[in-house]
Scaffold this motif. Structure first.
Motif, PDB file in Angstrom:
ATOM      1  N   SER A  90       0.835  -1.200   0.000  1.00  0.00           N
ATOM      2  CA  SER A  90       0.000   0.000   0.000  1.00  0.00           C
ATOM      3  C   SER A  90       0.868   1.249   0.000  1.00  0.00           C
ATOM      4  O   SER A  90       2.005   1.218   0.458  1.00  0.00           O
ATOM      5  CB  SER A  90      -0.900   0.043   1.239  1.00  0.00           C
ATOM      6  OG  SER A  90      -1.753  -1.073   1.314  1.00  0.00           O
ATOM      7  N   TYR A 102      -3.678   3.384  -0.998  1.00  0.00           N
ATOM      8  CA  TYR A 102      -3.977   2.775  -2.292  1.00  0.00           C
ATOM      9  C   TYR A 102      -2.945   1.718  -2.663  1.00  0.00           C
ATOM     10  O   TYR A 102      -1.852   1.652  -2.104  1.00  0.00           O
ATOM     11  CB  TYR A 102      -4.065   3.841  -3.395  1.00  0.00           C
ATOM     12  CG  TYR A 102      -2.746   4.483  -3.744  1.00  0.00           C
ATOM     13  CD1 TYR A 102      -1.980   4.008  -4.806  1.00  0.00           C
ATOM     14  CD2 TYR A 102      -2.258   5.568  -3.023  1.00  0.00           C
ATOM     15  CE1 TYR A 102      -0.762   4.599  -5.124  1.00  0.00           C
ATOM     16  CE2 TYR A 102      -1.052   6.159  -3.336  1.00  0.00           C
ATOM     17  CZ  TYR A 102      -0.306   5.676  -4.393  1.00  0.00           C
ATOM     18  OH  TYR A 102       0.897   6.245  -4.700  1.00  0.00           O
ATOM     19  N   GLY A 103      -3.342   0.889  -3.594  1.00  0.00           N
ATOM     20  CA  GLY A 103      -2.464  -0.135  -4.133  1.00  0.00           C
ATOM     21  C   GLY A 103      -2.743  -0.293  -5.612  1.00  0.00           C
ATOM     22  O   GLY A 103      -3.753   0.199  -6.127  1.00  0.00           O
ATOM     23  N   GLN A 121      -4.529  -4.787   2.472  1.00  0.00           N
ATOM     24  CA  GLN A 121      -4.842  -3.362   2.478  1.00  0.00           C
ATOM     25  C   GLN A 121      -5.869  -3.034   3.564  1.00  0.00           C
ATOM     26  O   GLN A 121      -5.758  -2.005   4.227  1.00  0.00           O
ATOM     27  CB  GLN A 121      -5.347  -2.903   1.108  1.00  0.00           C
ATOM     28  CG  GLN A 121      -5.529  -1.404   1.028  1.00  0.00           C
ATOM     29  CD  GLN A 121      -5.772  -0.912  -0.381  1.00  0.00           C
ATOM     30  OE1 GLN A 121      -5.608  -1.630  -1.353  1.00  0.00           O
ATOM     31  NE2 GLN A 121      -6.167   0.338  -0.500  1.00  0.00           N
TER      32      GLN A 121
END
Length: 137
Positions: A90, A102-103, A121
């Motif tokens: 992440s 976010y990823g 996440q």
């Protein structure tokens, strides 16, 4: 998973349980461009999936800048940069006035790996928020 639609990923997630017991509930947007994924290990912070030609993006809004005293914004940015390398799979960013986790995954990522990354996440979200409580009003 190559060339899969988000709807296909959503359907598979709804029927899947990870080896550690996490389950998923999904909601596909009306236009099919995004999917909101709720992970049982963190149901309070859904992760939004979007897909490009090459990536599946996962975004989880954490909080807005309004939730942080103006005088602490610079220190928050510093802490986010320091935390980023130790948060697996992440990254942090801004989306409008929201801080997000976010990823990104390749569209060819195996389904089981997508589920695993979403599970991680969701866990990261809880860990990050715990680390940042001193900044939140």
């Amino acid at each position: 998973m190559n060339e899969s639609k988000l709807e296909d990923i959503a359907f598979k997630l709804n029927c899947y349980e990870t080896p550690t017991g996490t389950t998923f509930a999904t909601e596909v947007s009306e236009d099919g461009d995004t999917v909101a994924v709720t992970c049982s290990n963190n149901p309070e912070f859904p992760i939004v999936l979007a897909k490009t030609d090459t990536q599946i993006l996962s975004v989880c809004p954490l909080f807005t800048l309004d939730d942080v005293e103006q005088s602490n914004h610079a220190e928050l940015n510093k802490v986010l940069l320091q935390l980023s390398p130790v948060v697996p799979l992440s990254s942090f960013g801004y989306q409008g006035d929201s801080i997000i986790l976010y990823g990104a995954m390749a569209v060819s990522t195996l389904f089981e790996n997508i589920a695993h990354e979403l599970e991680v996440q969701a866990n990261n979200t809880l860990d990050v928020l715990e680390s940042l409580t001193e900044f939140l009003k």
